[in-house]
Structures are given as C-alpha cells and as structure tokens.
Design a protein around this motif. Structure first.
Motif, mmCIF file in Angstrom:
data_model
loop_
_atom_site.group_PDB
_atom_site.id
_atom_site.type_symbol
_atom_site.label_atom_id
_atom_site.label_comp_id
_atom_site.label_asym_id
_atom_site.label_seq_id
_atom_site.Cartn_x
_atom_site.Cartn_y
_atom_site.Cartn_z
ATOM 1 N N ASN A 1 -3.812 -5.414 13.853
ATOM 2 C CA ASN A 1 -2.467 -4.851 13.716
ATOM 3 C C ASN A 1 -2.317 -3.980 12.472
ATOM 4 N N ASN A 2 -3.458 -3.689 11.819
ATOM 5 C CA ASN A 2 -3.471 -2.811 10.645
ATOM 6 C C ASN A 2 -2.563 -3.299 9.526
ATOM 7 N N ALA A 3 -2.464 -4.623 9.385
ATOM 8 C CA ALA A 3 -1.585 -5.184 8.360
ATOM 9 C C ALA A 3 -2.282 -5.316 7.005
ATOM 10 N N GLY A 4 -3.534 -5.763 6.998
ATOM 11 C CA GLY A 4 -4.268 -5.819 5.741
ATOM 12 C C GLY A 4 -4.080 -7.085 4.927
ATOM 13 N N PHE A 5 -3.320 -8.065 5.417
ATOM 14 C CA PHE A 5 -3.184 -9.331 4.693
ATOM 15 C C PHE A 5 -4.485 -10.128 4.808
ATOM 16 N N GLU A 6 -4.868 -10.795 3.724
ATOM 17 C CA GLU A 6 -6.076 -11.621 3.742
ATOM 18 C C GLU A 6 -5.862 -12.884 2.924
ATOM 19 N N LEU A 7 -6.703 -13.889 3.163
ATOM 20 C CA LEU A 7 -6.494 -15.220 2.579
ATOM 21 C C LEU A 7 -7.551 -15.615 1.555
ATOM 22 N N PHE A 8 -8.411 -14.701 1.143
ATOM 23 C CA PHE A 8 -9.524 -15.069 0.268
ATOM 24 C C PHE A 8 -9.113 -15.253 -1.183
ATOM 25 N N GLY A 9 -7.953 -14.744 -1.555
ATOM 26 C CA GLY A 9 -7.451 -14.932 -2.910
ATOM 27 C C GLY A 9 -8.006 -13.936 -3.908
ATOM 28 N N GLY A 10 -7.266 -13.733 -4.962
ATOM 29 C CA GLY A 10 -7.715 -12.850 -6.025
ATOM 30 C C GLY A 10 -7.526 -11.375 -5.740
ATOM 31 N N PHE A 11 -6.712 -11.054 -4.720
ATOM 32 C CA PHE A 11 -6.453 -9.655 -4.346
ATOM 33 C C PHE A 11 -7.759 -8.909 -4.083
ATOM 34 N N ARG A 12 -8.753 -9.597 -3.491
ATOM 35 C CA ARG A 12 -10.084 -9.000 -3.332
ATOM 36 C C ARG A 12 -10.280 -8.330 -1.989
ATOM 37 N N SER A 13 -9.410 -8.596 -1.034
ATOM 38 C CA SER A 13 -9.577 -8.098 0.328
ATOM 39 C C SER A 13 -10.956 -8.513 0.855
ATOM 40 N N LEU A 14 -11.735 -7.584 1.431
ATOM 41 C CA LEU A 14 -13.053 -7.924 1.970
ATOM 42 C C LEU A 14 -14.187 -7.471 1.061
ATOM 43 N N THR A 15 -13.900 -7.245 -0.216
ATOM 44 C CA THR A 15 -14.943 -6.795 -1.151
ATOM 45 C C THR A 15 -16.114 -7.771 -1.263
ATOM 46 N N PRO A 16 -15.928 -9.114 -1.111
ATOM 47 C CA PRO A 16 -17.102 -9.995 -1.168
ATOM 48 C C PRO A 16 -18.076 -9.784 -0.009
ATOM 49 N N TYR A 17 -17.638 -9.085 1.047
ATOM 50 C CA TYR A 17 -18.469 -8.917 2.238
ATOM 51 C C TYR A 17 -18.920 -7.474 2.428
ATOM 52 N N VAL A 18 -19.007 -6.729 1.348
ATOM 53 C CA VAL A 18 -19.434 -5.339 1.444
ATOM 54 C C VAL A 18 -20.860 -5.228 1.988
ATOM 55 N N ASN A 19 -21.674 -6.275 1.785
ATOM 56 C CA ASN A 19 -23.062 -6.271 2.272
ATOM 57 C C ASN A 19 -23.228 -6.920 3.640
ATOM 58 N N ASP A 20 -22.138 -7.444 4.211
ATOM 59 C CA ASP A 20 -22.210 -8.166 5.485
ATOM 60 C C ASP A 20 -21.977 -7.188 6.635
ATOM 61 N N LEU A 21 -23.039 -6.807 7.337
ATOM 62 C CA LEU A 21 -22.948 -5.809 8.397
ATOM 63 C C LEU A 21 -22.061 -6.291 9.542
ATOM 64 N N GLY A 22 -22.173 -7.548 9.924
ATOM 65 C CA GLY A 22 -21.400 -8.072 11.049
ATOM 66 C C GLY A 22 -19.909 -8.003 10.810
#
Length: 448
Positions: A174-195
């Motif tokens: 839905n192009n909302a962009g909310f995430e639950l990982f904390g620290g306002f990091r979005s998906l930055t911890p998974y920059v190397n995760d191709l899947g």
C-alpha cells in the motif's frame, strides 16, 4: 415552511464524499491512536502526534514522528495497519466488498463514487474491477507475507515473524512505508538481502502501477492485449525506474556512507531499490540523510512524479508526466497532435495534465515556503520532506521528528491533499458548477 433555494443546497458529489470519507477515517484513527492502550507504555500520546500519524497512515505516506515498532502497542500497530489498508485500497473499495459480501445491490451512486475513487474512465465493469482489486491485493500481500514470515523466522519466533511478515507486506504494497524494526532504520539492515529486496520491489511495483493495470496484466495471457493506459503506465514506470537507478548508482558510487563500500551486486540492487521506492513506497535500504545532494534532489523530482492513477501512490502521476513529455516532444517536432503508442490524445487531457502539474507546483511551492518560515532547517531538507508528503512517499531526511506544532499542521494538510488529490479536493470545495452560456472571441498573444 418555504424550501431553501436549490442553488443554496450543498450538493453531495463524489469528490466531496471521497474527501469527507478520508477525513472521517483520519479523525477516528487519531482518537484510537490517542488511547492509552495504543501506546506501549500505557500513556496517551499528544493528540497532534496521533492526528499526524493517523493522517500519515490513512494517506499511506509513512512519515513518522514516533518510532512505530517501539512506541505503539500491538493494539496501536493493528489500528495503523487497518488505516493503511483502508487508505491504500480506498474506503469505497472496502465498503463495496462488504456490500457484495452481504449480497446487497451496489447503487448507481455507489458506482459513480467507485469510478471517482479508482480514477476509472466510466462505470462499466467497475464492480467487477473492485472484486478483482480486492482479491488481487489480498493474494499479492499474502504471498509476500508468507515469504517474509519464512525469512524472518530465522531471526525471531515464528509467531512474531508471521506478524512482521503480514504488517510489512500490507505496508509496502500500500506504499505506506511503516516498519516495526525500530530505530527509524526502515529496511537498511537488509540492504544485502536479495530476497527481501526483490519481494519488496515486487510489492512496490504492483502497488504503484494501479489496480486497472494489475487487472489487465493478470488477464493478459487470455486477452493478449493491454489498453493505452496500461502501456503508458508500464513504459513510463520502467523508464523512470531504470533512469533513476542508473543516476543513483553514478551519484553514490564513491560515497563511502552509502554505496561506496558495497560489492557490485549489492550496489546494483540498492540503486534499483531506491529508484523503485520513489514511486511512492517509503521504505529504503540506504540512509537518505547520508545521500549526496544530487541524489536527494533527483529523489525530489521522482517523488513529485509519483505513481500511477488509481494506485496506492501519490504525486502528479505517471500518466500526467507521460502526457507532458509527449506534448513537449510534439511541440519540438512542430506537430499539432500528441501521440502515444499510435493513439492521438484529446486536447482536454493535455489541458488537464498541464493544469494539474501547475497546480501541484504552486501548492508545493507554497507549502515549502510556509514550512521554511516555521522550521529552522536547510531548504533542501524542507523541500524533500514536503515533496515526500505530497507524493505520499514517506522518505525522510530526518525533519519530521523535529517538526513544530505548526509544522505538523502544515504537513498534515500536505499529506491529506497529496492522497485525496488536488483536483478532487478542488471539485469538493467549489460551489455547484454552472454551465457557461457564452464564449469569448478568440485572441492571440506572442509566446517565447
């Protein structure tokens, strides 16, 4: 008792119903998020923050003042998720689905509202489209949620992984962009995760091209044809994503804080992900604040263009941009007609695209200047934030968390107008239109 004059009655029009419906969802959501039960610490958040968050969720923007995964309780997160789904699919879509589930007839008025909410050309087949929209959306979200669950079950308990998978699948589609990982990091911890990158880009793609295009793509193996609208959306989206990825790769190639230290394959995937998310997704795998100024300005331009009509995204829309480019090329070539895929576009569509773009530029300029007087911040950061809000993208350079009370009010208005649409809101607020009974003589002025 004398009846009021007909001209003084407030006419209930589809734009007014749509604008009022979104406003009602935001108000209800803000009161729910303001409840102590919605916060992890049991303390009510400030109402202005609850209103901001409810607007961001309903308008599927994703700009946040508090850390979603830390501040909100399970109840608060579920409220957010429901608002995101309602805001993304549209409350009229959900209402129609429940009407059909109860085996009730969809009235002509409801069909007109659905046509307006979906940006559809006419009411023919609109109910069938709504059924497909709901089924396709649930299927796409379900497949992505299952993959996320399996992937994150390697890092967390299965129940939590299932919940995280569902939440992020709905949020990204839905192009909302909310995430639950904390620290306002979005998906930055998974920059190397191709899947995770590929599945997320798939969600962004389907969420941003519009439900009409999704329906035609799924039916394509049978029909073997696409409408002009779908061809324009898909080609424009592909060109912008490819161009954006190439430019991001060039601009950030030697930036040690973003792509500089990454291997080649990760650089390519990260560049495409950042370009794809500019269609209005709001999740990112690179730190936006660490990007170079050229990249940030490129993102502003891409966010302003936005996603397709009838999608979960905002901006001036892909089709509007395509028409403007087509008109520009036609003018350079000395042609009178704007032609796309061997189809001549009517003059009214070109006027509409120009009007909508100019209105968006004026509105965004005013909002940026107003926010500049309220926030002591760098101008590019303010322009980035307001464009992100208008395009319902949700990417941030860090300004949102530092907004003043007045700044939050401005951004709430920008997010609401960006989701509802400037043209829809203008029609909703204008008095009942009257037909002109005469035309002025034609005149000529010198241009250029």
């Amino acid at each position: 008792m004398r009846a009021p004059a007909k001209s003084k009655l407030i006419k209930v029009t589809p734009p007014r119903v749509l604008a009022g419906g979104f406003a009602l969802i935001i108000i209800i959501g803000s009161f729910l998020l303001n409840l102590p039960a919605a916060s992890a610490d049991g303390q009510s958040m400030r109402y202005i923050d609850a209103l901001f968050t409810a607007t961001s969720a309903t308008c599927v923007t994703g700009l946040i003042i508090v850390d979603t995964g830390v501040h909100f309780s399970l109840f608060g997160q579920i409220v957010l998720l429901l608002m995101v789904q309602l805001g993304g699919l549209g409350f009229m879509t959900m209402a129609t689905w429940f009407t059909l589930a109860l085996k009730r007839r969809v009235s002509l008025r409801d069909r007109l509202l659905l046509k307006e909410s979906m940006n559809h050309a006419n009411i023919d087949g609109i109910v069938r489209l709504i059924i497909r929209v709901f089924l396709y959306s649930i299927t796409i979200e379900g497949i992505a949620a299952l993959y996320f669950m399996l992937r994150w079950s390697q890092e967390m308990p299965l129940g939590k992984a299932a919940y995280f998978g569902l939440f992020h699948s709905v949020s990204i589609f839905n192009n909302a962009g909310f995430e639950l990982f904390g620290g306002f990091r979005s998906l930055t911890p998974y920059v190397n995760d191709l899947g995770i990158n590929l599945v997320s880009m798939m969600l962004i793609f389907f969420g941003g091209i519009g439900f009409v295009v999704i329906s035609e793509l799924i039916e394509f193996p049978k029909t073997r044809k696409l409408s002009l609208h779908s061809k324009v959306v898909l080609s424009t989206n592909g060109i912008l994503v490819l161009a954006g990825a190439v430019l991001i790769l060039i601009f950030e190639f030697t930036n040690a804080k973003t792509l500089g230290s990454m291997p080649w394959d990760t650089k390519l995937v990260a560049s495409f992900f950042q370009s794809m998310t500019l269609r209005s997704a709001g999740v990112n795998t690179l730190d936006i604040a660490e990007l170079r100024t050229a990249t940030q300005f490129l993102m502003i331009v891409m966010m302003f263009i936005g996603a397709a009509p009838g999608s979960t995204g905002g901006g001036i829309r892909l089709t509007t941009f395509a028409i403007l480019v087509g008109a520009f090329i036609a003018m350079l070539r000395g042609k009178e007609d704007v032609v796309l895929f061997r189809h001549r576009l009517p003059a009214k569509d070109i006027y509409k695209a120009v009007t909508f773009t100019l209105t968006a530029v004026v509105f965004l300029s005013f909002a940026t200047m107003l926010l500049s007087t309220l926030q002591d911040q760098d101008f590019l950061k303010i322009l980035f934030e307001t464009t992100s809000a208008f395009g319902t993208v949700g990417l941030s350079m860090g300004l949102t968390a530092d907004l003043t009370f007045a700044g939050k009010i401005v951004m709430i208005c920008v997010m609401f107008i960006g989701r509802v649409g400037l043209v829809t809101l203008a029609f909703a607020l204008q008095p009942n239109p009257k037909k002109e009974l005469y035309r002025y003589p034609e005149g000529k002025i010198i241009i250029g």
